[in-house]
Design an enzyme around this catalytic site. Structure first.
Site, short mmCIF file in Angstrom:
data_model
loop_
_atom_site.label_atom_id
_atom_site.label_comp_id
_atom_site.label_asym_id
_atom_site.label_seq_id
_atom_site.Cartn_x
_atom_site.Cartn_y
_atom_site.Cartn_z
N ASP A 123 49.31 -25.11 -0.48
CA ASP A 123 49.75 -25.30 -1.87
C ASP A 123 50.27 -23.97 -2.42
O ASP A 123 51.00 -23.26 -1.73
CB ASP A 123 48.58 -25.87 -2.70
CG ASP A 123 48.99 -26.36 -4.07
OD1 ASP A 123 49.45 -27.50 -4.18
OD2 ASP A 123 48.85 -25.59 -5.05
N TRP A 124 49.87 -23.58 -3.64
CA TRP A 124 50.33 -22.31 -4.21
C TRP A 124 49.85 -21.10 -3.41
O TRP A 124 50.38 -20.00 -3.55
CB TRP A 124 49.87 -22.19 -5.66
CG TRP A 124 50.96 -22.49 -6.65
CD1 TRP A 124 51.20 -23.68 -7.27
CD2 TRP A 124 51.97 -21.58 -7.13
NE1 TRP A 124 52.29 -23.56 -8.11
CE2 TRP A 124 52.77 -22.29 -8.04
CE3 TRP A 124 52.26 -20.25 -6.86
CZ2 TRP A 124 53.85 -21.71 -8.69
CZ3 TRP A 124 53.34 -19.67 -7.53
CH2 TRP A 124 54.12 -20.39 -8.42
N TRP A 164 54.47 -35.25 -10.42
CA TRP A 164 53.27 -34.43 -10.61
C TRP A 164 53.47 -33.44 -11.74
O TRP A 164 52.60 -33.27 -12.60
CB TRP A 164 52.93 -33.71 -9.31
CG TRP A 164 52.30 -32.36 -9.48
CD1 TRP A 164 52.81 -31.17 -9.09
CD2 TRP A 164 51.04 -32.07 -10.08
NE1 TRP A 164 51.95 -30.14 -9.41
CE2 TRP A 164 50.85 -30.66 -10.02
CE3 TRP A 164 50.04 -32.85 -10.67
CZ2 TRP A 164 49.72 -30.03 -10.53
CZ3 TRP A 164 48.91 -32.21 -11.19
CH2 TRP A 164 48.76 -30.83 -11.11
N ASP A 250 50.42 -36.24 2.96
CA ASP A 250 50.79 -35.44 1.80
C ASP A 250 52.27 -35.62 1.51
O ASP A 250 53.10 -34.94 2.12
CB ASP A 250 50.46 -33.96 2.01
CG ASP A 250 50.81 -33.12 0.79
OD1 ASP A 250 50.90 -33.69 -0.31
OD2 ASP A 250 51.00 -31.91 0.93
N HIS A 280 46.69 -33.89 0.75
CA HIS A 280 47.24 -32.58 0.37
C HIS A 280 46.16 -31.50 0.50
O HIS A 280 46.43 -30.42 1.01
CB HIS A 280 47.76 -32.64 -1.07
CG HIS A 280 48.34 -31.35 -1.55
ND1 HIS A 280 49.46 -30.77 -1.00
CD2 HIS A 280 47.94 -30.50 -2.54
CE1 HIS A 280 49.75 -29.64 -1.62
NE2 HIS A 280 48.83 -29.45 -2.56
#
Length: 304
Positions: A123-124, A164, A250, A280
């Site tokens: 993710d980030w 999202w 995901d 995810h």
């Protein structure tokens, strides 16, 4: 800069999480300092595995993976980004920028004097970690990327991301644990659900979590687009071992592994894998499996 600090008692008796907290002070770029939390487990002279979380999770996400890795002799460091977990939480959304997050993480790396790092990012964690690999490749010995990407805004991120993003900005109460639950394929017990909400006593603590979706580059002229393009130039010259271990469920990041495998030289010849029955937040769904994949990767790619 005004910032909140989540009370320590919010982190007491969390299931599967009994790691000692560590802290450093980082510059808030407005004349003050912020406290940044990190887990630091395993032998201090062990090879460093730095595991970086994303949105809206915190170090708790990696709890299933830390012990298997430290048991194999590695030093595992898992920071909480500013605004998340046990780290301080500036109260204004404008306090959070892509560059500030990068600078805060870099200050952690500098203060701990980390070298020969194996980055594990999702993710980030990838938007930050991969950017740093592209800009400062000398710090990193290996990379494991899962369900992440380094976007430049030159290609639309897809409908799932825009849905999202809209949800994250429009919902009245930002449901941190609910977001984790919605992006995993295995049920969360009430206790684990509460652990993901632990950093946020109320909405005033969630400015960073609210802001993150707006910082993802989605157009070519985004403030971070040029820097990310330059970082991609660095990634396209990164020939140290690089593994993609995406999950099978995901929709937001699906296909990102193919891009990295095509463009990053270090991907060549590696045992890239798809983790089955993983959403995810694959660390929550398949943490032990993911840890074993990392261990095999490290064994097959010793630091020279």
């Amino acid at each position: 800069m005004q910032a909140l600090r989540t009370p320590d008692e919010r982190f007491s008796n969390l299931p599967g999480y009994d790691f000692t907290p560590h802290y450093i002070e980082v510059d808030d770029f407005e004349g003050g300092q912020l406290r940044m939390h990190f887990i630091d487990e395993g032998p201090r002279d062990g090879e460093v595995i730095w595991m970086q979380h994303g949105e809206p999770s915190w170090a708790y996400l990696y709890r299933k993976m830390i012990t298997p890795l430290t048991a194999a002799g590695y030093r595992v460091i898992v920071p909480d980004l500013i605004g998340f977990g046990r780290s301080d939480k500036p109260t204004e959304r404008s306090d959070y920028t892509y560059q500030r997050h990068l600078d805060w993480v870099t200050q952690l790396l500098d203060q701990l004097q980390l070298t020969d790092i194996t980055l594990v990012c999702q993710d980030w964690g990838g938007l930050l970690g991969l950017r740093l690999v592209g800009e400062q490749p000398e710090r990193f010995a290996r990379v494991v990327a899962s369900n992440t990407m380094l976007p430049t805004g030159d290609h639309p991120p897809g409908e799932a991301f825009f849905k999202w993003k809209a949800f994250s900005q429009e919902v009245d109460v930002f449901p941190a644990a609910g977001i984790i639950k919605g992006a995993t394929v295995t049920p969360l017990t009430p206790e684990i659900y509460a652990a993901y909400d632990a950093p946020y006593p109320d909405e005033s603590y969630k400015a960073g979590a609210r802001q993150f979706p707006t910082l993802v580059p989605v157009s070519p002229d985004d403030p971070a687009s040029d820097a990310n393009r330059k970082a991609w130039q660095g990634l396209q010259g990164f020939n140290r071992p690089f593994l993609c271990a995406f999950s099978d469920s995901d929709p937001v990041t699906a296909g990102g592994d193919k891009i990295m495998r095509k463009l990053i030289p270090g991907c060549e010849g590696q045992a890239h894998t798809t983790i089955e029955q993983g959403g995810h937040f694959v660390q929550e769904d398949q943490g032990e499996v993911f840890a074993n994949i990392i261990l095999n990767f490290l064994t097959q790619n010793p630091i020279k």
